[in-house]
Design a protein around this motif. Structure first.
Motif, PDB file in Angstrom:
ATOM      1  N   ARG A 159       0.881  -1.050   0.056  1.00  0.00           N
ATOM      2  CA  ARG A 159       0.058   0.139   0.037  1.00  0.00           C
ATOM      3  C   ARG A 159       0.881   1.191   0.017  1.00  0.00           C
ATOM      4  NH1 ARG A 159      -2.657  -3.242  -1.667  1.00  0.00           N
ATOM      5  NH2 ARG A 159      -4.867  -3.811  -0.713  1.00  0.00           N
ATOM      6  N   ASP A 160       0.522   2.290   0.829  1.00  0.00           N
ATOM      7  CA  ASP A 160       0.963   3.623   0.472  1.00  0.00           C
ATOM      8  C   ASP A 160       1.998   4.132   1.552  1.00  0.00           C
ATOM      9  OD1 ASP A 160      -0.432   3.678  -2.009  1.00  0.00           O
ATOM     10  OD2 ASP A 160      -2.301   4.796  -0.822  1.00  0.00           O
ATOM     11  N   VAL A 161       2.220   3.165   2.617  1.00  0.00           N
ATOM     12  CA  VAL A 161       3.093   3.672   3.566  1.00  0.00           C
ATOM     13  C   VAL A 161       4.570   3.617   3.132  1.00  0.00           C
ATOM     14  CG1 VAL A 161       3.958   3.228   5.990  1.00  0.00           C
ATOM     15  CG2 VAL A 161       1.715   2.973   5.503  1.00  0.00           C
ATOM     16  N   PRO A 162       5.433   4.580   3.382  1.00  0.00           N
ATOM     17  CA  PRO A 162       6.756   4.335   2.812  1.00  0.00           C
ATOM     18  C   PRO A 162       7.516   3.099   3.496  1.00  0.00           C
ATOM     19  CG  PRO A 162       6.184   6.550   3.190  1.00  0.00           C
ATOM     20  CD  PRO A 162       5.269   5.814   3.385  1.00  0.00           C
ATOM     21  N   LYS A 163       8.527   2.567   3.106  1.00  0.00           N
ATOM     22  CA  LYS A 163       9.399   1.524   3.692  1.00  0.00           C
ATOM     23  C   LYS A 163      10.093   2.183   4.888  1.00  0.00           C
ATOM     24  CE  LYS A 163      12.848  -1.970   2.954  1.00  0.00           C
ATOM     25  NZ  LYS A 163      13.709  -2.596   1.997  1.00  0.00           N
ATOM     26  N   THR A 164      10.113   1.477   6.056  1.00  0.00           N
ATOM     27  CA  THR A 164      10.543   2.093   7.115  1.00  0.00           C
ATOM     28  C   THR A 164      11.153   0.992   8.306  1.00  0.00           C
ATOM     29  OG1 THR A 164      10.436   3.897   8.989  1.00  0.00           O
ATOM     30  CG2 THR A 164       8.523   2.709   8.560  1.00  0.00           C
ATOM     31  N   ASN A 165      12.160   1.176   9.146  1.00  0.00           N
ATOM     32  CA  ASN A 165      12.514   0.295  10.242  1.00  0.00           C
ATOM     33  C   ASN A 165      13.474   1.043  10.871  1.00  0.00           C
ATOM     34  OD1 ASN A 165      14.889  -0.184   8.810  1.00  0.00           O
ATOM     35  ND2 ASN A 165      14.061  -1.757   7.763  1.00  0.00           N
ATOM     36  N   MET A 166      13.998   0.459  11.871  1.00  0.00           N
ATOM     37  CA  MET A 166      14.944   1.093  12.862  1.00  0.00           C
ATOM     38  C   MET A 166      16.281   1.403  12.018  1.00  0.00           C
ATOM     39  SD  MET A 166      16.326   0.408  16.636  1.00  0.00           S
ATOM     40  CE  MET A 166      17.391  -1.341  15.992  1.00  0.00           C
ATOM     41  N   HIS A 167      16.701   0.612  11.066  1.00  0.00           N
ATOM     42  CA  HIS A 167      17.937   1.004  10.410  1.00  0.00           C
ATOM     43  C   HIS A 167      17.523   2.149   9.445  1.00  0.00           C
ATOM     44  CE1 HIS A 167      21.295   0.229   7.785  1.00  0.00           C
ATOM     45  NE2 HIS A 167      20.570   0.364   6.659  1.00  0.00           N
ATOM     46  N   ILE A 168      16.532   2.220   8.542  1.00  0.00           N
ATOM     47  CA  ILE A 168      16.137   3.122   7.835  1.00  0.00           C
ATOM     48  C   ILE A 168      16.032   4.629   8.748  1.00  0.00           C
ATOM     49  CG2 ILE A 168      14.522   4.292   6.240  1.00  0.00           C
ATOM     50  CD1 ILE A 168      14.128   1.425   5.340  1.00  0.00           C
TER      51      ILE A 168
END
Length: 358
Positions: A159-168
């Motif tokens: 969907r439309d949520v940008p890729k994200t995690n703690m590293h990013i």
């Protein structure tokens, strides 16, 4: 007879093996999600969720809470409520309430990144209201932590949520010329939902991108692999739905002396899945492509203008500019250049199929 060097190596292995801390799964509480709520000015309340597996194969959530000023002290205090050690080797998600995010979250994230048992693929998110209220719910068939993790993963992947995690997040935080963004969750009557994405100024909450603008925000900061967009056809009471959208972006930086200008080229391919009007003709396809291009450009221009006014750069214009210029003056960029930066957005949309509407 064994050689002395082999005996020595064997002895070292025995010593090192004896130094490992052994933990039996049945004797520990493995947490799946943590939540942090700002209490007053300086204290933080931590909520730790441990999924408990019942004999009838159902899962219930056991929660532990404590209040402190430091991340590690919060978990240490929560241990006093638990009949077994709480460990975070399977931690999937960490939540911060909006009040905490407005004050800054890097001191808590820094504590997480220094824990060798926690992977950098850990999801981070902001919560409207208290994280404790969301974590008290008994959602999903595999516990609240797994439910919220998959809610975010699904919306990032498809969907439309940008890729994200703690590293990013940490990469964007420490990278000059780019600011992080984090998804925002909110408790509903009987569940939880994503209500937008928070744009951070360094590690502090600055503004929200609401759901209706997330498609366009993601085209600017990330790329779509299976996006969806629904639009009303101008001047008509008709609607189109474009799915299976794949997008990519490209930056062109042009320098005029010490003054840069940036062009963002966004390319989008998609399939028309629904159309409430008559048959989709080649002329209609051209109209749809132009309509989507104009919408991408207008929404992008509007967001970029607000980003410059607020002094945030989630797209990474500063990074793109400094990577193409020797002796880049970042202080000048931040104070003088970015607020007046000329940015042109160009969109190229292709409808590659009309699917079931043919």
């Amino acid at each position: 007879m064994l050689r002395p060097d082999i005996i020595w190596l064997f002895s070292i292995c025995l010593i090192l093996t004896g130094c490992l801390e052994k933990e039996i799964v049945d004797d520990i509480n493995i947490e799946s999600v943590e939540g942090f709520d700002l209490i007053g000015e300086n204290e933080v309340m931590g909520t730790f969720v441990v999924p408990v597996y019942k004999a009838d194969q159902t899962i219930v959530n056991e929660t532990f809470t404590s209040i402190s000023k430091l991340n590690k002290d919060i978990l240490r205090n929560a241990q006093k409520e638990s009949s077994a050690p709480i460990v975070n080797g399977s931690l999937e998600l960490v939540l911060f309430n909006k009040a905490m995010a407005e004050k800054g979250v890097i001191h808590l994230v820094d504590g997480l990144q220094r824990d060798a048992s926690i992977g950098t693929g850990l999801y981070l998110a902001i919560v409207e209201g208290e994280t404790r209220e969301i974590l008290k719910q008994n959602l999903g068939t595999r516990g609240i932590g797994d439910h919220l993790f998959n809610l975010l993963k699904h919306n990032i992947d498809r969907r439309d949520v940008p890729k994200t995690n703690m590293h990013i997040f940490l990469s964007d935080f420490y990278q000059k010329g780019k600011d992080p963004n984090l998804p925002i969750l909110m408790k509903t009557e009987d569940s939880a939902e994503i209500v937008g994405v928070a744009v951070m100024k360094e590690d502090k909450y600055e503004m929200t991108i609401p759901n209706e603008r997330l498609f366009y925000f993601k085209t600017l900061v990330d790329k779509h692999s299976e996006g969806t967009l629904s639009l009303k056809v101008d001047g008509e009471d008709e609607y189109i739905s474009v799915k299976s959208i794949k997008s990519k972006r490209k930056f062109k930086v042009k320098w005029n002396g010490d003054t840069p200008s940036i062009k963002v080229i966004i390319k989008v391919d998609g399939v028309v899945r629904e159309y409430t009007g008559n048959k989709v003709t080649p002329k209609k396809i051209e109209e749809f492509q132009k309509l989507i291009e104009e919408k991408i450009i207008s929404e992008s221009d509007s967001m970029i203008k607000e980003f410059k006014e607020r002094g945030v750069d989630p797209i990474g214009f500063g990074y793109e500019a400094k990577s193409r210029k020797r002796g880049f003056d970042f202080k000048k960029w931040k104070n003088e250049t970015y607020p007046t930066l000329k940015v042109e957005v160009e969109a190229e949309v292709r409808i590659i199929s009309t699917g079931i509407t043919e």
